[in-house]
Enzyme design. Structure first.
Site, short mmCIF file in Angstrom:
data_model
loop_
_atom_site.label_atom_id
_atom_site.label_comp_id
_atom_site.label_asym_id
_atom_site.label_seq_id
_atom_site.Cartn_x
_atom_site.Cartn_y
_atom_site.Cartn_z
N CYS A 120 0.82 -1.22 0.00
CA CYS A 120 0.00 0.00 0.00
C CYS A 120 0.85 1.27 0.00
O CYS A 120 0.30 2.36 -0.10
CB CYS A 120 -0.91 0.01 1.22
SG CYS A 120 0.00 0.00 2.76
N CYS B 214 -0.98 -5.08 7.76
CA CYS B 214 -0.81 -3.71 8.27
C CYS B 214 -0.37 -3.75 9.73
O CYS B 214 0.39 -2.91 10.20
CB CYS B 214 -2.11 -2.94 8.16
SG CYS B 214 -2.85 -3.03 6.54
FE1 FES Z 1 -0.37 -1.91 3.35
FE2 FES Z 1 -1.60 -3.52 4.73
S1 FES Z 1 -2.22 -2.80 2.84
S2 FES Z 1 0.42 -2.90 4.99
FE1 FES Z 2 -1.43 0.49 4.53
FE2 FES Z 2 -2.86 -0.66 6.30
S1 FES Z 2 -3.46 -0.13 4.32
S2 FES Z 2 -0.88 0.14 6.56
#
Ligand code: FES
Ligand code: FES
Length: 137
Positions: free
Chosen positions: A36, A107
């Site tokens: 992400c 995450c």
């Molecule tokens: Fe980025 Fe979870 S989607 S760490």
């Molecule tokens: Fe990136 Fe969770 S979506 S840290």
């Protein structure tokens, strides 16, 4: 669709503990997620004799799971020795938080990796990493 976060997660997300930065930290971990693009930074102050985490703070650019996990694990880590703090897992954090949505597990892992990276940074700076050549300082 059911809202995926428990009340406890939302509580920590809205009012996270230990947020911020430590100036001149003894150790710093910065971990990013390729999934992400989010990042988490963890700062620690360590008692040089006892190896106890005297202070710990984090900055997160991640989602609610990431922030809530970082909030919980920094609470858990404060007052522990480095060796104890290394053993804190995202599962522990998840239990503490009343469960995290499975899709958000990484995450949570990211926050734990941030803590471990900060500890490793400290250990490397102080010649405590056994698999590496010990430093002479
Ligand atoms: Fe980025 Fe979870 S989607 S760490
Ligand atoms: Fe990136 Fe969770 S979506 S840290």
């Amino acid at each position: 669709m059911k809202f995926p976060y428990s009340e406890k997660v939302l509580e920590h997300f809205r009012n996270p503990h230990n947020v911020g930065k430590i100036e001149n930290p003894d150790g710093k971990g910065l971990e990013g997620s390729p999934a992400c693009g989010d990042m988490v930074a963890v700062y620690i102050k360590v008692n040089p004799e006892t190896k106890i985490l005297e202070d710990i703070k984090f900055e997160s650019y991640g989602c609610a799971s990431n922030i809530a996990t970082a909030s919980v694990i920094t609470d858990l880590a404060r007052g522990k020795t480095l060796d104890e703090a290394k053993k804190i897992t995202w599962k522990q954090a998840s239990e503490e938080l009343g469960g995290l949505p499975p899709i958000k597990a990484h995450c949570s892992v990211l926050a734990v990796e941030g803590l471990r990276a900060a500890i490793k940074d400290y250990e490397e700076k102080h010649g405590l990493v056994t698999e590496k050549e010990p430093t002479t300082e």
